[in-house]
Design a protein around this motif. Sequence first.
Motif, mmCIF file in Angstrom:
data_model
loop_
_atom_site.group_PDB
_atom_site.id
_atom_site.type_symbol
_atom_site.label_atom_id
_atom_site.label_comp_id
_atom_site.label_asym_id
_atom_site.label_seq_id
_atom_site.Cartn_x
_atom_site.Cartn_y
_atom_site.Cartn_z
ATOM 1 N N ASP A 43 46.140 40.618 45.297
ATOM 2 C CA ASP A 43 45.025 40.440 46.237
ATOM 3 C C ASP A 43 43.669 40.312 45.551
ATOM 4 O OD1 ASP A 43 46.779 40.650 48.395
ATOM 5 O OD2 ASP A 43 46.592 42.842 48.448
ATOM 6 N N GLU A 44 43.614 40.524 44.234
ATOM 7 C CA GLU A 44 42.367 40.471 43.474
ATOM 8 C C GLU A 44 42.399 39.291 42.508
ATOM 9 O OE1 GLU A 44 39.833 42.585 44.031
ATOM 10 O OE2 GLU A 44 41.023 43.605 45.573
ATOM 11 N N THR A 45 41.232 38.840 42.080
ATOM 12 C CA THR A 45 41.137 37.757 41.102
ATOM 13 C C THR A 45 41.720 38.198 39.768
ATOM 14 O OG1 THR A 45 39.194 36.822 42.165
ATOM 15 C CG2 THR A 45 39.499 36.296 39.832
ATOM 16 N N VAL A 46 42.403 37.280 39.099
ATOM 17 C CA VAL A 46 42.962 37.496 37.764
ATOM 18 C C VAL A 46 42.200 36.602 36.802
ATOM 19 C CG1 VAL A 46 44.993 37.176 36.313
ATOM 20 C CG2 VAL A 46 45.256 38.014 38.647
ATOM 21 N N VAL A 47 41.814 37.143 35.628
ATOM 22 C CA VAL A 47 41.108 36.361 34.627
ATOM 23 C C VAL A 47 41.858 36.452 33.306
ATOM 24 C CG1 VAL A 47 38.946 36.022 33.360
ATOM 25 C CG2 VAL A 47 38.892 36.815 35.741
ATOM 26 N N PHE A 48 42.077 35.284 32.675
ATOM 27 C CA PHE A 48 42.700 35.248 31.354
ATOM 28 C C PHE A 48 42.158 34.063 30.577
ATOM 29 C CE2 PHE A 48 45.465 32.796 34.121
ATOM 30 C CZ PHE A 48 45.849 31.693 33.367
ATOM 31 N N THR A 49 42.284 34.146 29.261
ATOM 32 C CA THR A 49 41.954 32.997 28.423
ATOM 33 C C THR A 49 43.237 32.365 27.925
ATOM 34 O OG1 THR A 49 41.771 34.304 26.399
ATOM 35 C CG2 THR A 49 39.737 33.956 27.658
ATOM 36 N N ALA A 50 43.141 31.111 27.573
ATOM 37 C CA ALA A 50 44.234 30.388 26.954
ATOM 38 C C ALA A 50 43.699 29.742 25.691
ATOM 39 C CB ALA A 50 44.784 29.319 27.896
ATOM 40 N N SER A 51 44.304 30.086 24.555
ATOM 41 C CA SER A 51 43.891 29.547 23.250
ATOM 42 C C SER A 51 44.924 28.527 22.827
ATOM 43 C CB SER A 51 43.797 30.658 22.216
ATOM 44 O OG SER A 51 42.871 31.638 22.628
ATOM 45 N N LEU A 52 44.490 27.322 22.528
ATOM 46 C CA LEU A 52 45.359 26.210 22.169
ATOM 47 C C LEU A 52 45.042 25.783 20.743
ATOM 48 C CD1 LEU A 52 47.456 24.188 23.417
ATOM 49 C CD2 LEU A 52 45.488 22.716 23.906
#
Length: 109
Positions: A93-102
């Motif tokens: 129910d809450e926002t999820v934040v993540f980074t993606a390193s390529l």
Amino acid sequence: MTLDRLDLDDFDPADGEVQSTEVVVTDDVLVKAFALGPDATLDPHEHGDSTNVFHVLDGEVTVIQGDDEERVSAPGVVLHERGVPHGARNDGDETVVFTASLCPLPGSG
């Protein structure tokens, strides 16, 4: 030296919405930040010539990798090998934040 900072307060996706921004871009690496609102999905995709690493910064996300799914909470790290389909889904129910390193960027090698 450049120190890029990510302000999590800059993200406010609506239900079902994915927001993203580039955090670091060089000639051989890309780091993007993603925010998934409730019920949002980053569709599975693959990078045949690059490794991708998710760093979960805030919340809990369902990580899709091939035919497998796993819930990962912050702080969490998930390695996606080259050529393996991967994506993410917010089942909460809450926002999820993540980074993606390529790395390396396609065509940089």
